[in-house]
Design a protein around this motif. Structure first.
Motif, PDB file in Angstrom:
ATOM      1  N   GLY A 176      -2.704   1.818 -11.910  1.00 36.79           N
ATOM      2  CA  GLY A 176      -3.210   1.062 -13.033  1.00 36.79           C
ATOM      3  C   GLY A 176      -2.775  -0.382 -13.151  1.00 36.79           C
ATOM      4  N   ASP A 177      -1.629  -0.805 -12.676  1.00 33.47           N
ATOM      5  CA  ASP A 177      -1.226  -2.188 -12.863  1.00 33.47           C
ATOM      6  C   ASP A 177      -0.712  -2.761 -11.566  1.00 33.47           C
ATOM      7  OD1 ASP A 177       1.867  -2.275 -12.848  1.00 33.47           O
ATOM      8  OD2 ASP A 177       1.371  -0.545 -14.084  1.00 33.47           O
ATOM      9  N   SER A 178      -0.652  -4.098 -11.537  1.00 37.31           N
ATOM     10  CA  SER A 178      -0.392  -4.775 -10.278  1.00 37.31           C
ATOM     11  C   SER A 178       0.950  -4.426  -9.672  1.00 37.31           C
ATOM     12  CB  SER A 178      -0.477  -6.291 -10.491  1.00 37.31           C
ATOM     13  OG  SER A 178       0.516  -6.713 -11.400  1.00 37.31           O
ATOM     14  N   MET A 179       1.996  -4.266 -10.478  1.00 33.77           N
ATOM     15  CA  MET A 179       3.296  -4.023  -9.892  1.00 33.77           C
ATOM     16  C   MET A 179       3.458  -2.595  -9.398  1.00 33.77           C
ATOM     17  SD  MET A 179       4.469  -6.843  -9.690  1.00 33.77           S
ATOM     18  CE  MET A 179       5.837  -6.151  -8.791  1.00 33.77           C
ATOM     19  N   THR A 180       2.754  -1.645 -10.005  1.00 36.90           N
ATOM     20  CA  THR A 180       2.786  -0.287  -9.474  1.00 36.90           C
ATOM     21  C   THR A 180       2.032  -0.248  -8.160  1.00 36.90           C
ATOM     22  OG1 THR A 180       2.834   0.539 -11.714  1.00 36.90           O
ATOM     23  CG2 THR A 180       2.336   2.136 -10.018  1.00 36.90           C
ATOM     24  N   GLU A 181       0.883  -0.928  -8.112  1.00 39.73           N
ATOM     25  CA  GLU A 181       0.137  -1.003  -6.862  1.00 39.73           C
ATOM     26  C   GLU A 181       0.981  -1.655  -5.777  1.00 39.73           C
ATOM     27  OE1 GLU A 181      -3.471  -3.077  -7.540  1.00 39.73           O
ATOM     28  OE2 GLU A 181      -4.218  -1.634  -8.982  1.00 39.73           O
ATOM     29  N   ALA A 182       1.787  -2.615  -6.169  1.00 38.29           N
ATOM     30  CA  ALA A 182       2.568  -3.351  -5.186  1.00 38.29           C
ATOM     31  C   ALA A 182       3.580  -2.479  -4.468  1.00 38.29           C
ATOM     32  CB  ALA A 182       3.305  -4.507  -5.870  1.00 38.29           C
ATOM     33  N   ARG A 183       3.884  -1.319  -5.016  1.00 47.03           N
ATOM     34  CA  ARG A 183       4.869  -0.475  -4.388  1.00 47.03           C
ATOM     35  C   ARG A 183       4.240   0.605  -3.524  1.00 47.03           C
ATOM     36  NH1 ARG A 183       7.208  -4.059  -5.113  1.00 47.03           N
ATOM     37  NH2 ARG A 183       7.201  -3.719  -2.926  1.00 47.03           N
ATOM     38  N   THR A 184       2.920   0.620  -3.397  1.00 48.95           N
ATOM     39  CA  THR A 184       2.270   1.578  -2.517  1.00 48.95           C
ATOM     40  C   THR A 184       2.380   1.094  -1.085  1.00 48.95           C
ATOM     41  OG1 THR A 184       0.115   0.515  -2.555  1.00 48.95           O
ATOM     42  CG2 THR A 184       0.607   2.060  -4.349  1.00 48.95           C
ATOM     43  N   THR A 185       2.051   1.983  -0.151  1.00 49.84           N
ATOM     44  CA  THR A 185       2.119   1.608   1.253  1.00 49.84           C
ATOM     45  C   THR A 185       0.750   1.212   1.779  1.00 49.84           C
ATOM     46  OG1 THR A 185       1.792   3.919   1.902  1.00 49.84           O
ATOM     47  CG2 THR A 185       4.060   3.137   1.670  1.00 49.84           C
ATOM     48  N   LEU A 186      -0.259   1.167   0.925  1.00 52.21           N
ATOM     49  CA  LEU A 186      -1.610   0.841   1.352  1.00 52.21           C
ATOM     50  C   LEU A 186      -1.999  -0.554   0.884  1.00 52.21           C
ATOM     51  CD1 LEU A 186      -3.321   4.245   0.588  1.00 52.21           C
ATOM     52  CD2 LEU A 186      -2.692   3.334   2.815  1.00 52.21           C
ATOM     53  N   PRO A 187      -2.953  -1.202   1.601  1.00 49.52           N
ATOM     54  CA  PRO A 187      -3.386  -2.531   1.199  1.00 49.52           C
ATOM     55  C   PRO A 187      -3.949  -2.533  -0.213  1.00 49.52           C
ATOM     56  CG  PRO A 187      -4.119  -2.039   3.437  1.00 49.52           C
ATOM     57  CD  PRO A 187      -3.547  -0.766   2.873  1.00 49.52           C
ATOM     58  N   ALA A 188      -3.794  -3.668  -0.893  1.00 52.54           N
ATOM     59  CA  ALA A 188      -4.222  -3.758  -2.286  1.00 52.54           C
ATOM     60  C   ALA A 188      -5.699  -3.448  -2.452  1.00 52.54           C
ATOM     61  CB  ALA A 188      -3.915  -5.163  -2.806  1.00 52.54           C
ATOM     62  N   GLN A 189      -6.538  -3.974  -1.558  1.00 52.03           N
ATOM     63  CA  GLN A 189      -7.976  -3.762  -1.708  1.00 52.03           C
ATOM     64  C   GLN A 189      -8.329  -2.287  -1.615  1.00 52.03           C
ATOM     65  OE1 GLN A 189     -10.623  -5.216   1.400  1.00 52.03           O
ATOM     66  NE2 GLN A 189     -12.062  -5.915  -0.155  1.00 52.03           N
ATOM     67  N   PHE A 190      -7.666  -1.550  -0.741  1.00 52.58           N
ATOM     68  CA  PHE A 190      -7.932  -0.123  -0.604  1.00 52.58           C
ATOM     69  C   PHE A 190      -7.536   0.609  -1.883  1.00 52.58           C
ATOM     70  CE2 PHE A 190      -6.936   4.227   0.731  1.00 52.58           C
ATOM     71  CZ  PHE A 190      -8.091   4.558   1.419  1.00 52.58           C
ATOM     72  N   MET A 191      -6.419   0.202  -2.483  1.00 46.28           N
ATOM     73  CA  MET A 191      -5.986   0.854  -3.704  1.00 46.28           C
ATOM     74  C   MET A 191      -6.931   0.566  -4.866  1.00 46.28           C
ATOM     75  SD  MET A 191      -3.586   2.519  -2.491  1.00 46.28           S
ATOM     76  CE  MET A 191      -2.949   3.314  -3.961  1.00 46.28           C
ATOM     77  N   VAL A 192      -7.515  -0.625  -4.892  1.00 45.84           N
ATOM     78  CA  VAL A 192      -8.518  -0.936  -5.910  1.00 45.84           C
ATOM     79  C   VAL A 192      -9.736  -0.045  -5.727  1.00 45.84           C
ATOM     80  CG1 VAL A 192     -10.114  -2.706  -6.741  1.00 45.84           C
ATOM     81  CG2 VAL A 192      -7.752  -3.307  -6.231  1.00 45.84           C
ATOM     82  N   ILE A 193     -10.166   0.128  -4.472  1.00 43.61           N
ATOM     83  CA  ILE A 193     -11.297   1.011  -4.178  1.00 43.61           C
ATOM     84  C   ILE A 193     -10.968   2.437  -4.590  1.00 43.61           C
ATOM     85  CG2 ILE A 193     -12.610   2.056  -2.275  1.00 43.61           C
ATOM     86  CD1 ILE A 193     -12.406  -0.691  -0.864  1.00 43.61           C
ATOM     87  N   ALA A 194      -9.755   2.873  -4.293  1.00 39.19           N
ATOM     88  CA  ALA A 194      -9.342   4.228  -4.643  1.00 39.19           C
ATOM     89  C   ALA A 194      -9.406   4.445  -6.147  1.00 39.19           C
ATOM     90  CB  ALA A 194      -7.928   4.496  -4.123  1.00 39.19           C
TER      91      ALA A 194
END
Length: 280
Positions: free
Chosen positions: A163-181
């Motif tokens: 849901g938010d940029s800093m949580t996404e930042a800790r994933t191991t996947l590229p940001a664009q893929f996580m947005v698609i997910a």
């Protein structure tokens, strides 16, 4: 020229602020931008600088000061954004140095910031002007009920993990893929991510009905499962190549997009979802 934000900057600041929030897929209602702008102008716990080039505001930096048990004053660079056409001209570097100068003038003993691990363009600059200390950040979601947030079930795409940029930042996947997910999970509750402890092929993939339809390969390529004819069409158009999972045997129904492909990745992911999940 780097200078404090002023009242006349609001329209250009808003465009830049919206661009920043769009980059991290965290847009806000108009009213919240108004509140943020008012606080920045008033110096209400937060401060703003602008980069001006040829009479236009082309970059912004928001920063704040806080204390800690080990230091009376620390400076946090919250947001940094330069409009794409103005990049490469030194605006981001000068904004960082200006925030650092403000931190020194205020007696801060440290100035720091964070970014997405896949923000390669920005990190090239950050590696030149600062030191990566190796820390990993976690965000604990706060609820109005006061109840602690429970983590999502393993492998499940949900707002709490995307849901938010800093949580996404800790994933191991590229940001664009996580947005698609996140987008597909919101559209279809049958979409999940990951493979519950599995390693290798499909370990971090989008699935529907237990079947993979999109993923990021080990070399960072965006990969989707499509009908063979559609893969043939995209390959012939120079948009990608048949996916090789590593054993030299090309997969007829899997396409690895070229980095420079003009194809809309979200649209292709939706197409793959329909293809794989159509039998549900």
């Amino acid at each position: 020229m780097i200078r404090p934000l002023r009242e006349a900057d609001k329209a250009e600041w808003l465009s830049l602020a919206e661009g920043y929030k769009a980059f991290y897929n965290t847009p806000l209602p108009a009213g919240k931008y108004d509140v943020a702008w008012s606080r920045l102008l008033a110096g209400d716990g937060v401060h703003g600088l602008g980069a001006e080039f040829e009479g236009r505001l082309v970059g912004i930096a928001h920063y704040l000061f806080h204390t800690s048990p080990w230091a009376v004053r620390v400076c946090y660079l919250e947001d940094l954004f330069v409009s794409p056409p103005a990049r490469g001209k030194g605006a981001a570097r000068e904004l960082i140095h200006a925030v650092g100068g403000a931190a020194k003038a205020a007696g801060a003993t440290r100035c720091y910031w964070s970014t997405h691990e896949d923000n390669a363009e920005a990190r090239r600059l950050y590696d030149q002007v600062a030191r990566h200390a190796g820390f990993i950040r976690y965000d604990y979601a706060l609820r109005n009920s006061g109840e602690p947030d429970r983590p999502p079930p393993p492998g499940r795409v949900s707002d709490s993990c995307l849901g938010d940029s800093m949580t996404e930042a800790r994933t191991t996947l590229p940001a664009q893929f996580m947005v698609i997910a996140r987008t597909l999970a919101a559209e279809d509750p049958g979409v999940s991510i990951g493979a519950d402890g599995k390693k290798g092929f499909g370990a971090s993939a989008l699935k529907v009905g237990g079947k993979i339809f999109a993923m990021v390969s080990s070399d960072g390529a965006f990969v989707v499962k499509l009908p063979k004819g559609r893969v043939d069409e995209l390959e012939a158009a120079g948009q990608g190549r048949r996916f090789d999972p590593g054993h030299g045997r090309l997969m007829k129904e899997w396409l690895a997009l070229d980095p420079g492909s003009s194809q809309d990745r979200l649209a292709l992911a939706r197409e793959a979802l329909r293809f794989v999940g159509g039998a549900r």
